[in-house]
Scaffold this motif. Structure first.
Motif: not given
Length: 943
Positions: A242-249, A286-292, A308-314
């Motif tokens: 599983i490859m996880l990306y946080h704000n495309e990083q 923003r979060f993106r996870a991909a299965f390889e 894909r998912a995203f969380t809004v931090v106040s």
């Protein structure tokens, strides 16, 4: 009786109740016999018969008589599924199935049968109207392949049937619908008597992994660590990462492993994972996870391997400062000066060159404020401009536009979505005296694909970028218009932009033989306008025509007419690039070369800015404080503000607040203006370029405080952490749930929660949450398209000291279409559809049976005959009157006819006898005349 019934079986009545009036016929006969006693027997019987027929026809017409005919002809409409849930190899076989059916169906004695085709996905389209043969050679491209709406295809098929034929629908599909309700539609088809035969598209992905869900908390607080919930479903035991990306990083989930991915072993069925992720900054994460898979053969469809998912931090979000760059340029240095000033006031800001990263709606949620630092309009696409406007108006974000030589009207922003939300108009007041700009377009784009279309587009973008006081002229080779020459629009003030755009849309660009002949007309027109301060020409061509002469180019240079050239071509099409470069170089313009025609409008938009330099006033002045009550100037301008060396001329909008201005004889020109628009706020600062126009401001002690107040006033504030917010998507429906508790953990009831939902295509629609329980508020929305759905909600409850109010942002992400979630053919739905409508589930070997009419009732066609009955009724009524009013004795009429015929024969015989008696006398007279000397002699000719 039985035979009489069958003889009238072809009749049908819409209102058979009127047939009861036939009971008056006996009474009519009785009354007629009495009233017509004076007539002879034959005339009386004929008149009574005609009267009864007239009344009968009238009653049949009132009953709505129709003629019914039956036939064995059949019309079959094929509904072919073209959505992405069907594997590509099987889609190619669908047309082969139709060809086989057309070849196998019985032709003998079936010449009237009809064959229609509808292709469908999320939208249905008619491929072939019902006709005798399969006339198409292929299907057209899918329209909305990310959806499957079988119900809509059935409705269109039912509407496509021609009248008077037996009807059958044939569905070719996997049965995996995700829009509409096909079984509800089946009830309508059963009532209409239309069976649906089904050819299942059979497949079963035995080796497949589906990333079913990546779930993150809808809202969170800064410095909080959240848990990302992942659900993967596998057809069998599989290994992968599983490859996880946080704000495309990328997030390194396995520091000790060989790569950044997290190794997993999936069992058959659903497997769940939970991964903790710390959040440090406010805004959208923003979060993106991909299965390889380790073995690619273990996964057949790659499109469903991402979540894909995203969380809004106040809290106070970051500030994004956009600059045109480059890194060592004046604009970038000005942006850095502004960033450091904001950070001195403890605000977090970052500088980014426009175009380095995309500006989608979720990314914009990372920032509470966006600052455009001397950014020209051509660096942002139309979609990005719409996105900025939506970010402000519907999502409550802030936008600040800072002036410069490429900003506001001088940067081509006129008539843009951004101008609509700014507190100033980028055009100027009619009474203000500024030098006009004059632009002439020379259009020669007909030799590229869709040349007229692109020519129209670029001309329209140029008109939109100019002021209504500027001059515009459009030239194109018009070989049929000798009177007007080559002018599509003669050089004149723009005035009404809508009218000018309509003129452009009528433009037809001919294949220009000579640039010289066309350009000289534009040069003459520009020279004749001394009131134009800036004169510019743009030539779009492949530069295949005869080029302009050196004398013309020298004249343009002497008259200060600049000319930019846009060289276009496609494939191996030859372009005289040297000619285009020479024209631009000799006149001080710019040269462009492109094969991507979609970039043409942006090029012309950029070039049109040359004309708008007249909006830039580079003059030293000290802004005047015009409104000390403005919240963004409070405490800053009490001791005065420094001098500026330039600004862009704009016009304040009626409801805008203008705390700083330059006073002129034509009225105040805005320097600083602000207002609230929709849910957000915008600010216009018409000066800028701190290393050139605002060097005194950059060193002014109040510079940081002023910009901090501007940023804090315009920035979006979020209180999302006050409540427990959850989001979900199920069956194409998105759901937002808020559980509201006060500081004592008591439910907050009777709260108003409403706002705006922004869809993936940047369109917005209202969203309202209703209370469903103690402190629980729920709202639903349609969520079928892949992408991000963002909700900006305002809440309010109570009154007085107990009142609470605020706003929050949340939403959901859909990584891929539901089309890619289907693992196999949906046989239960297809079987139920066939059973409900009286259809069959068929195999390709049974293809020809779809034209079998033995299981269908004979088709009936009905034709209304009441109009014919009324016509005959009128004719018979006249005959009835004639019979009763005109005395007529058939025997006497026959006797008189015989007498007349005998007289005609006697007269003919007497005439013949007279002719025989006078014939010898006529012959003697003719002979005497011929022997007379006066008679004409025949003419003799020499042989």
């Amino acid at each position: 009786m039985w035979s009489a019934y069958h003889s009238l079986a072809f009749l049908h009545f819409e209102s058979p109740g009127y047939l009861a009036l036939l009971a008056v016929l006996p009474l009519l006969v009785a009354l007629s016999i009495r009233s017509m006693a004076g007539l002879g027997r034959v005339r009386r019987m004929l008149a009574i018969s005609l009267r009864c027929i007239v009344v009968t026809f009238m009653i049949l017409a009132l009953a709505g008589a129709e003629r019914v005919t039956s036939t064995d002809d059949i019309s079959v409409i094929f509904l072919v599924d073209r959505s992405h849930s069907i594997p590509g190899g099987l889609q190619t076989g669908q047309f082969d199935l139709l060809k086989g059916i057309d070849e196998q169906r019985p032709k003998q004695g079936r010449l009237n049968d009809r064959f229609g085709v509808i292709a469908f996905d999320g939208q249905s389209s008619i491929e072939q109207l019902p006709m005798g043969i399969l006339a198409i050679e292929r299907f057209s491209a899918p329209v909305v392949p990310e959806r499957t709406d079988i119900a809509a295809a059935l409705r269109m098929g039912l509407a496509l049937f021609p009248p008077g034929m037996a009807r059958r629908l044939v569905l070719v599909s996997d049965g995996n619908e995700n829009v509409g309700d096909v079984l509800r539609e089946a009830d309508q088809l059963r009532a209409a008597g239309v069976p649906v035969d089904v050819f299942p598209v059979e497949y079963d992905h035995e080796n497949e992994v589906v990333f079913e869900r990546l779930k993150a908390p809808a809202t969170a607080s800064a410095e909080e660590t959240i848990n990302l919930q992942m659900v993967l479903r596998s057809q069998r035991a599989t290994r992968g990462r599983i490859m996880l990306y946080h704000n495309e990083q990328i997030v390194d989930l396995d520091p000790d492993g060989p790569g950044a991915g997290y190794p997993v072993e999936l069992d058959a069925g659903a497997t769940r994972f939970s991964i903790p992720v710390p959040l440090r900054a406010a805004g959208a994460h923003r979060f993106r996870a991909a299965f390889e898979p380790d073995n690619p053969a273990d996964d057949g469809v790659a499109a469903n391997n991402t979540g894909r998912a995203f969380t809004v931090v106040s809290g106070q979000g970051r500030i994004l400062i956009l600059t045109p760059g480059p890194l060592d340029g004046e604009d970038y240095r000005s942006a850095e000066i502004l960033r450091r000033a904001l950070e001195r006031e403890r605000l977090v800001a970052q500088v980014e060159i426009v175009g380095e990263k995309p500006l989608d709606q979720v990314r914009l949620l990372e920032y509470s404020l966006v600052i455009l630092g001397n950014v020209p309009a051509n660096l942002l696409t139309r979609e990005q401009q719409v996105g900025l406007a939506t970010y402000v108006r519907d999502l409550g974000g802030g936008l600040v536009m800072v002036g410069g030589d490429q900003s506001f009207g001088a940067g081509g922003w006129m008539d843009s979505p951004v101008e609509e939300i700014m507190p100033v108009s980028f055009d100027v007041k009619a009474k203000k005296q500024i030098p006009k700009g004059a632009l002439v377009l020379v259009m020669h784009a007909c030799e590229i694909p869709k040349g007229n279309y692109w020519g129209e587009r670029v001309a329209i973008e140029s008109i939109k970028a100019l002021s209504r006081l500027d001059l515009i002229g459009v030239l194109s080779y018009q070989w049929m218009n000798a009177k007007q020459g080559n002018w599509v629009i003669p050089l004149q003030p723009i005035g009404n932009k809508t009218a000018r755009i309509q003129q452009v849309k009528k433009m037809q660009m001919g294949d220009m033989p000579s640039l010289q002949d066309v350009m000289v007309q534009g040069v003459d027109a520009l020279v004749a306008r001394p009131d134009a301060g800036i004169k510019h020409m743009i030539v779009i061509s492949d530069f295949d025509p005869v080029g302009p002469t050196p004398a013309l180019l020298k004249r343009m240079k002497d008259e200060k007419i600049t000319c930019s050239t846009v060289a276009i071509g496609f494939g191996g099409h030859w372009i005289d690039q040297a000619m285009a470069q020479n024209i631009a170089t000799q006149t001080g313009g710019k040269f462009y070369r492109t094969n991507d025609f979609s970039k043409l409008p942006q090029i012309f938009l950029k070039e049109s800015q040359v004309v708008r330099r007249s909006l830039i006033h580079e003059v030293a002045f000290t802004p005047t404080l015009t409104n000390r009550l403005s919240p963004i100037i409070a405490g800053v301008g009490s001791s005065g503000v420094p001098q500026l060396l330039g600004y862009v001329v704009t016009t304040p909008k009626p409801l805008a607040d203008m705390p700083l201005a330059r006073l002129t004889k034509d009225g105040p020109d805005p320097v600083l203006a602000h207002w609230q628009v929709g849910l957000g706020k915008t600010v216009a600062f018409t000066s800028g370029m701190w290393t050139r126009w605002g060097s005194d401001w950059a060193g002014w002690p109040g510079f940081s405080k002023l910009w901090a107040q501007i940023a804090r006033w315009a920035s979006r504030q979020s209180d999302a952490a006050a409540f427990d917010v959850t989001t979900s998507v199920q069956g194409g429906k998105g759901t937002i749930r808020i559980d509201a508790l006060d500081k004592n953990a008591s439910a907050i009831n009777f709260m108003s929660v409403q706002g705006t939902l922004v869809a993936p295509d940047s369109t917005s629609r209202p969203l309202r949450l209703t209370q469903t329980g103690p402190g629980t508020y729920v709202g639903e929305f349609d969520a079928r398209e892949p992408g991000n759905y963002i909700a900006n909600l305002a809440y309010r409850a109570g009154a007085g000291e107990d009142a609470i109010a605020g706003s929050l942002q949340t939403g959901v992400s859909i990584a891929y279409s539901d089309e890619y979630r289907n693992m196999k053919t949906n046989y239960p739905l297809l079987n139920e559809l066939a059973n409900l409508t009286g259809g069959r589930v068929l195999s390709p070997s049974q293809a020809a049976s779809v034209f079998d009419t033995s299981t269908l009732p004979r088709a009936e066609s009905r034709r209304a005959i009441w109009e014919d009955l009324i016509r005959w009724m009128l004719v018979l009524f006249l005959l009835d009157v004639a019979v009763r009013r005109i005395a007529f004795n058939p025997r006497e009429a026959a006797r008189k006819l015989r007498k007349e015929l005998a007289g005609v024969r006697h007269s003919g015989a007497a005439s013949a006898a007279t002719l025989r008696e006078t014939k010898p006398q006529r012959c003697a007279t003719l002979s005497a005349f011929r022997s007379s000397p006066r008679a004409p002699q025949p003419v003799r000719t020499r042989q």
